[in-house]
Design a protein around this motif. Structure first.
Motif, mmCIF file in Angstrom:
data_model
loop_
_atom_site.group_PDB
_atom_site.id
_atom_site.type_symbol
_atom_site.label_atom_id
_atom_site.label_comp_id
_atom_site.label_asym_id
_atom_site.label_seq_id
_atom_site.Cartn_x
_atom_site.Cartn_y
_atom_site.Cartn_z
ATOM 1 N N ALA A 114 22.914 35.362 47.472
ATOM 2 C CA ALA A 114 21.781 34.483 47.785
ATOM 3 C C ALA A 114 20.536 34.918 47.015
ATOM 4 C CB ALA A 114 21.521 34.469 49.294
ATOM 5 N N LEU A 115 20.291 36.211 46.939
ATOM 6 C CA LEU A 115 19.136 36.697 46.180
ATOM 7 C C LEU A 115 19.301 36.397 44.690
ATOM 8 C CD1 LEU A 115 18.465 40.086 47.982
ATOM 9 C CD2 LEU A 115 17.023 38.028 48.037
ATOM 10 N N GLU A 116 20.506 36.589 44.182
ATOM 11 C CA GLU A 116 20.786 36.304 42.768
ATOM 12 C C GLU A 116 20.533 34.834 42.437
ATOM 13 O OE1 GLU A 116 24.869 35.873 40.244
ATOM 14 O OE2 GLU A 116 24.688 37.677 41.468
ATOM 15 N N LEU A 117 20.948 33.936 43.334
ATOM 16 C CA LEU A 117 20.797 32.497 43.103
ATOM 17 C C LEU A 117 19.443 31.950 43.553
ATOM 18 C CD1 LEU A 117 24.306 31.293 44.357
ATOM 19 C CD2 LEU A 117 23.511 31.367 41.974
ATOM 20 N N GLY A 118 18.667 32.750 44.286
ATOM 21 C CA GLY A 118 17.427 32.250 44.879
ATOM 22 C C GLY A 118 17.717 31.200 45.935
ATOM 23 N N ALA A 119 18.767 31.426 46.716
ATOM 24 C CA ALA A 119 19.285 30.420 47.650
ATOM 25 C C ALA A 119 18.897 30.711 49.095
ATOM 26 C CB ALA A 119 20.809 30.353 47.557
ATOM 27 N N SER A 120 18.799 29.634 49.857
ATOM 28 C CA SER A 120 18.738 29.742 51.314
ATOM 29 C C SER A 120 20.173 29.669 51.823
ATOM 30 C CB SER A 120 17.882 28.612 51.900
ATOM 31 O OG SER A 120 18.388 27.347 51.506
ATOM 32 N N VAL A 121 20.383 30.144 53.071
ATOM 33 C CA VAL A 121 21.716 30.170 53.656
ATOM 34 C C VAL A 121 21.728 29.288 54.898
ATOM 35 C CG1 VAL A 121 23.488 31.631 54.709
ATOM 36 C CG2 VAL A 121 22.206 32.457 52.725
ATOM 37 N N HIS A 122 22.780 28.489 55.019
ATOM 38 C CA HIS A 122 22.930 27.523 56.112
ATOM 39 C C HIS A 122 24.308 27.729 56.724
ATOM 40 C CE1 HIS A 122 19.393 25.350 54.577
ATOM 41 N NE2 HIS A 122 19.794 25.938 53.458
ATOM 42 N N MET A 123 24.389 27.631 58.058
ATOM 43 C CA MET A 123 25.671 27.915 58.715
ATOM 44 C C MET A 123 25.701 27.382 60.135
ATOM 45 S SD MET A 123 25.088 31.980 59.627
ATOM 46 C CE MET A 123 24.593 32.452 57.980
ATOM 47 N N PRO A 124 26.917 27.174 60.645
ATOM 48 C CA PRO A 124 27.059 27.000 62.092
ATOM 49 C C PRO A 124 26.952 28.399 62.707
ATOM 50 C CG PRO A 124 29.211 27.006 61.079
ATOM 51 C CD PRO A 124 28.200 27.093 59.947
ATOM 52 N N ARG A 125 27.197 28.530 63.988
ATOM 53 C CA ARG A 125 27.189 29.852 64.632
ATOM 54 C C ARG A 125 28.489 30.560 64.259
ATOM 55 N NH1 ARG A 125 23.140 30.439 69.247
ATOM 56 N NH2 ARG A 125 21.920 28.539 69.009
ATOM 57 N N ILE A 126 28.472 31.176 63.077
ATOM 58 C CA ILE A 126 29.674 31.775 62.487
ATOM 59 C C ILE A 126 30.320 32.799 63.416
ATOM 60 C CG2 ILE A 126 28.999 31.332 60.090
ATOM 61 C CD1 ILE A 126 28.147 34.329 59.977
ATOM 62 N N GLY A 127 31.650 32.790 63.417
ATOM 63 C CA GLY A 127 32.415 33.750 64.182
ATOM 64 C C GLY A 127 32.461 33.492 65.675
ATOM 65 N N CYS A 128 31.801 32.419 66.128
ATOM 66 C CA CYS A 128 31.674 32.178 67.568
ATOM 67 C C CYS A 128 32.498 30.991 68.053
ATOM 68 C CB CYS A 128 30.205 31.964 67.928
ATOM 69 S SG CYS A 128 29.206 33.410 67.574
ATOM 70 N N GLY A 129 33.251 30.377 67.174
ATOM 71 C CA GLY A 129 34.108 29.265 67.578
ATOM 72 C C GLY A 129 35.522 29.766 67.789
ATOM 73 N N LEU A 130 36.412 29.368 66.914
ATOM 74 C CA LEU A 130 37.822 29.745 67.034
ATOM 75 C C LEU A 130 38.047 31.249 66.933
ATOM 76 C CD1 LEU A 130 39.327 26.910 64.831
ATOM 77 C CD2 LEU A 130 39.353 27.062 67.319
ATOM 78 N N ALA A 131 37.133 31.953 66.251
ATOM 79 C CA ALA A 131 37.281 33.405 66.116
ATOM 80 C C ALA A 131 37.026 34.137 67.429
ATOM 81 C CB ALA A 131 36.341 33.935 65.032
ATOM 82 N N GLY A 132 36.295 33.503 68.358
ATOM 83 C CA GLY A 132 36.079 34.087 69.675
ATOM 84 C C GLY A 132 34.939 35.061 69.788
ATOM 85 N N GLY A 133 34.086 35.145 68.773
ATOM 86 C CA GLY A 133 32.961 36.072 68.821
ATOM 87 C C GLY A 133 31.817 35.569 69.671
ATOM 88 N N THR A 134 30.814 36.420 69.848
ATOM 89 C CA THR A 134 29.616 36.048 70.596
ATOM 90 C C THR A 134 28.409 36.072 69.675
ATOM 91 O OG1 THR A 134 29.051 38.301 71.280
ATOM 92 C CG2 THR A 134 30.558 37.056 72.720
ATOM 93 N N TRP A 135 27.501 35.140 69.913
ATOM 94 C CA TRP A 135 26.298 35.050 69.090
ATOM 95 C C TRP A 135 25.432 36.295 69.270
ATOM 96 C CZ3 TRP A 135 25.519 32.920 64.824
ATOM 97 C CH2 TRP A 135 24.236 32.741 64.315
#
Length: 161
Positions: A114-135
């Motif tokens: 992201a720093l290399e590309l000068g990018a922002s990052v967008h996501m759902p609540r990663i790891g908290c759906g089918l993976a079973g993680g907690t936010w």
């Protein structure tokens, strides 16, 4: 230091200007077909095809827990396939497949890109759906690996259907 922004909406249609990376968590079993990946595949075929090829060639491709694959889907939009889930859970039994240390490693690599590309990052609540993680466990990883490095992060909560 940035803070995580939260929006209601579709993470496959990220808000804002400039280069954007849409991040999500994948499993290390090479499976693609449930959860957020369905929304990605409806929008672009490239992330699924690249993920399947990456897994198929895993002996030489660097595929594994904690790895990240960036796939460009538009001139200013990338998808980050982050391997942060060990296997998949069948039904409601068995341990959660989430691997927080793998998500942490993938987020660190994502931050570099992201720093290399000068990018922002967008996501759902990663790891908290089918993976079973907690936010409560994932959010601090995002703060440490991305927002602490002044990378803008937006988390999207899907509108109820």
């Amino acid at each position: 230091m940035s803070e995580i922004s939260y929006l209601r909406g579709d993470a496959t249609a990220p808000h804002g200007a400039g280069v954007k990376i849409i991040a999500h968590v994948c499993n290390d079993a090479g499976r693609w077909g449930r959860g957020f990946v369905l929304a990605l595949s409806r929008r672009w075929p490239e992330p699924e095809a690249a993920f399947r090829r990456w897994h198929r060639e895993r002996a030489d491709s660097g595929f594994g827990l904690g790895a990240v694959q960036l796939v460009q889907v538009a001139p200013y939009t990338w998808v980050a396939n982050m391997v942060g889930q060990h296997g998949i859970r069948i039904g409601r039994t068995g341990p959660d497949p989430v691997r927080y240390e793998a998500i942490d490693a993938a987020l660190a690599a994502l931050g570099d890109k992201a720093l290399e590309l000068g990018a922002s990052v967008h996501m759902p609540r990663i790891g908290c759906g089918l993976a079973g993680g907690t936010w409560e466990r994932v959010e601090p990883l995002i703060a440490e690996r991305l927002t602490a490095r002044d990378i803008a992060v937006t988390v999207y909560d899907a509108d109820a259907a």
